[in-house]
Design a protein around this motif. Structure first.
Motif, short mmCIF file in Angstrom:
data_model
loop_
_atom_site.label_atom_id
_atom_site.label_comp_id
_atom_site.label_asym_id
_atom_site.label_seq_id
_atom_site.Cartn_x
_atom_site.Cartn_y
_atom_site.Cartn_z
N ASP A 137 -8.15 7.76 -7.49
CA ASP A 137 -7.93 8.33 -6.16
C ASP A 137 -6.44 8.51 -5.91
O ASP A 137 -5.67 7.55 -5.97
N GLU A 138 -6.03 9.74 -5.61
CA GLU A 138 -4.60 10.05 -5.45
C GLU A 138 -3.99 9.31 -4.27
O GLU A 138 -2.87 8.79 -4.35
N ALA A 139 -4.72 9.25 -3.13
CA ALA A 139 -4.17 8.60 -1.94
C ALA A 139 -3.95 7.11 -2.18
O ALA A 139 -2.92 6.54 -1.78
N ILE A 140 -4.89 6.46 -2.84
CA ILE A 140 -4.74 5.03 -3.13
C ILE A 140 -3.61 4.81 -4.13
O ILE A 140 -2.86 3.84 -4.03
N ARG A 141 -3.46 5.72 -5.08
CA ARG A 141 -2.34 5.61 -6.03
C ARG A 141 -1.01 5.71 -5.29
O ARG A 141 -0.07 4.95 -5.57
N GLU A 142 -0.92 6.64 -4.33
CA GLU A 142 0.31 6.78 -3.55
C GLU A 142 0.57 5.54 -2.71
O GLU A 142 1.72 5.09 -2.58
N ALA A 143 -0.49 4.97 -2.14
CA ALA A 143 -0.34 3.75 -1.33
C ALA A 143 0.15 2.60 -2.20
O ALA A 143 1.00 1.80 -1.79
N LYS A 144 -0.38 2.52 -3.41
CA LYS A 144 0.03 1.45 -4.32
C LYS A 144 1.50 1.60 -4.71
O LYS A 144 2.25 0.62 -4.76
N ASP A 145 1.92 2.84 -4.95
CA ASP A 145 3.33 3.09 -5.27
C ASP A 145 4.22 2.74 -4.08
O ASP A 145 5.29 2.14 -4.25
N ASP A 146 3.79 3.12 -2.88
CA ASP A 146 4.57 2.82 -1.67
C ASP A 146 4.68 1.32 -1.44
O ASP A 146 5.73 0.82 -1.01
N LEU A 147 3.60 0.60 -1.73
CA LEU A 147 3.62 -0.85 -1.55
C LEU A 147 4.62 -1.50 -2.51
O LEU A 147 5.31 -2.45 -2.14
N LEU A 148 4.71 -0.97 -3.71
CA LEU A 148 5.68 -1.48 -4.68
C LEU A 148 7.11 -1.24 -4.18
O LEU A 148 7.98 -2.12 -4.27
N ILE A 149 7.34 -0.06 -3.61
CA ILE A 149 8.66 0.26 -3.07
C ILE A 149 8.99 -0.68 -1.91
O ILE A 149 10.11 -1.21 -1.82
N LEU A 150 8.03 -0.92 -1.05
CA LEU A 150 8.25 -1.83 0.07
C LEU A 150 8.57 -3.23 -0.41
O LEU A 150 9.45 -3.91 0.14
N SER A 151 7.87 -3.68 -1.43
CA SER A 151 8.05 -5.04 -1.93
C SER A 151 9.44 -5.23 -2.54
O SER A 151 9.93 -6.37 -2.63
N CYS A 152 10.06 -4.14 -2.97
CA CYS A 152 11.40 -4.23 -3.57
C CYS A 152 12.51 -4.06 -2.53
O CYS A 152 13.69 -4.15 -2.86
N ASN A 153 12.12 -3.82 -1.29
CA ASN A 153 13.09 -3.61 -0.23
C ASN A 153 13.46 -4.95 0.39
O ASN A 153 12.60 -5.67 0.91
N GLU A 154 14.74 -5.31 0.32
CA GLU A 154 15.18 -6.63 0.78
C GLU A 154 14.89 -6.83 2.26
O GLU A 154 14.42 -7.90 2.67
N GLN A 155 15.15 -5.82 3.08
CA GLN A 155 14.92 -5.95 4.52
C GLN A 155 13.43 -6.15 4.80
O GLN A 155 13.04 -6.96 5.63
N PHE A 156 12.59 -5.40 4.06
CA PHE A 156 11.16 -5.54 4.24
C PHE A 156 10.71 -6.96 3.88
O PHE A 156 9.89 -7.55 4.57
N ARG A 157 11.26 -7.50 2.78
CA ARG A 157 10.86 -8.84 2.36
C ARG A 157 11.23 -9.87 3.42
O ARG A 157 10.48 -10.82 3.67
N LEU A 158 12.38 -9.70 4.06
CA LEU A 158 12.78 -10.63 5.12
C LEU A 158 11.82 -10.55 6.30
O LEU A 158 11.40 -11.56 6.86
N TYR A 159 11.48 -9.31 6.69
CA TYR A 159 10.51 -9.13 7.76
C TYR A 159 9.15 -9.71 7.35
O TYR A 159 8.45 -10.34 8.14
N TYR A 160 8.79 -9.47 6.10
CA TYR A 160 7.52 -9.95 5.56
C TYR A 160 7.43 -11.47 5.66
O TYR A 160 6.45 -12.03 6.12
N GLU A 161 8.48 -12.16 5.22
CA GLU A 161 8.49 -13.62 5.26
C GLU A 161 8.48 -14.15 6.69
O GLU A 161 7.81 -15.14 7.00
N ALA A 162 9.22 -13.48 7.58
CA ALA A 162 9.23 -13.89 8.98
C ALA A 162 7.86 -13.70 9.61
O ALA A 162 7.38 -14.53 10.39
N ARG A 163 7.21 -12.58 9.25
CA ARG A 163 5.87 -12.30 9.79
C ARG A 163 4.87 -13.33 9.27
O ARG A 163 4.02 -13.81 10.01
N LEU A 164 4.98 -13.68 8.00
CA LEU A 164 4.09 -14.68 7.42
C LEU A 164 4.24 -16.01 8.15
O LEU A 164 3.25 -16.64 8.53
N LYS A 165 5.47 -16.45 8.38
CA LYS A 165 5.71 -17.71 9.07
C LYS A 165 5.15 -17.66 10.49
O LYS A 165 4.51 -18.62 10.95
N ALA A 166 5.37 -16.55 11.18
CA ALA A 166 4.87 -16.43 12.56
C ALA A 166 3.35 -16.50 12.60
O ALA A 166 2.78 -17.15 13.48
#
Length: 285
Positions: A195-224
């Motif tokens: 599925d092309e849309a799911i492939r694009e979502a998976k690629d986008d998720l990888l990009i997000l996971s490599c983004n330092e600012q996103f990871r900081l938000y991610y960790e703060a959201r997890l703690k909250a």
């Protein structure tokens, strides 16, 4: 970097992927999978998520995702991880605000467009085995639809059976939900190849996971989220403790963990079956 884990920060990651205005095709694909319209949605326009200036500093003042479709429909997608025991009321509140907010001074009621609220839940809400429930306005006895202007969807992820292989998935919605629940699973990798849309979502998720600012938000959201879940559980147990002895409450939780039947637990704890059923729901939200 290790694998990206979606739950329990499912809501934050969902908004990161499907709320991306530069990649509307992901949200379009998801909406078509949920709504299965006769004429598929082909384009969307993201809207300001602030619901009402009166609530701008309140949780009820900001929506997760809000968009209009090429058919004029107004669609709100909400993602909820913790059960705060108000999801139905909250969804009705959001719908009513969005629906009535379309009217400007002097505009006729005929200008009101179809308004749809989709709730993606990481807990069980409804007394049904189906994971996807859709509610509309109907006449009680004749089951006759009054209007299609109101539509509320509840998708309960906990009710979805475990998928062992991609061939077990029968609908596009099941495919999206498997990805949302388990983005790093082997099944999701298989789905991405198909599925092309799911492939694009998976690629986008990888990009997000490599983004330092996103990871900081991610960790703060997890703690909250973890703090909020702990607070809700503590408050619930303290409330229960007012009506049941603390020692019996502890014993009851042990019985639940052993997966004893309600009849067995009732005999052991000397509670009624109705009390056991109610407490099981309260303690295992």
């Amino acid at each position: 970097m290790g694998p990206v884990l979606l739950p329990p920060t499912m809501d934050f990651v969902f908004k990161g992927l499907f709320g991306n205005e530069k990649r509307p095709e992901l949200l379009i694909s998801f909406l078509n999978a949920v709504l299965t319209p006769d004429e598929p949605i082909t384009s969307i326009t993201f809207k300001d998520r602030v619901l009402d200036k009166q609530y701008k500093n309140d949780k009820l003042g900001s929506l997760d995702i809000l968009a209009t479709t090429n058919k004029g429909e107004l669609i709100n997608v909400e993602v909820q991880v913790a059960d705060e025991r108000n999801m139905i009321e909250r969804s009705l509140f959001y719908w009513s605000r969005l629906f009535s907010g379309q009217l400007q001074s002097g505009n006729p009621y005929q200008k009101l467009e179809r308004t749809i609220c989709i709730n993606l839940l990481d807990f069980n809400l409804l007394d049904t085995h189906e994971y996807h429930s859709c509610y509309v306005l109907k006449e009680k006895e004749r089951n006759e639809v009054l209007s299609d202007l109101l539509e509320l969807h509840f998708i309960e992820l906990d009710k979805i059976k475990d998928i062992k292989q991609a061939s077990d998935i029968k609908t596009h919605l099941e495919a999206w939900l498997e990805f949302i629940k388990h983005p790093e699973s082997q099944v999701s990798y298989e789905l991405a190849r198909q599925d092309e849309a799911i492939r694009e979502a998976k690629d986008d998720l990888l990009i997000l996971s490599c983004n330092e600012q996103f990871r900081l938000y991610y960790e703060a959201r997890l703690k909250a989220l973890l703090d909020e879940t702990s607070r809700l559980q503590t408050a619930r147990e303290e409330g229960l403790a007012q009506g049941i002895e603390q020692e019996k409450l502890k014993h009851l939780k042990n019985c639940f963990s052993l997966e004893l039947s309600e009849e067995q637990i009732a005999r052991i704890t000397e509670l009624s079956i109705d009390e056991v059923r109610r407490l099981r729901q309260e303690l295992t939200f």
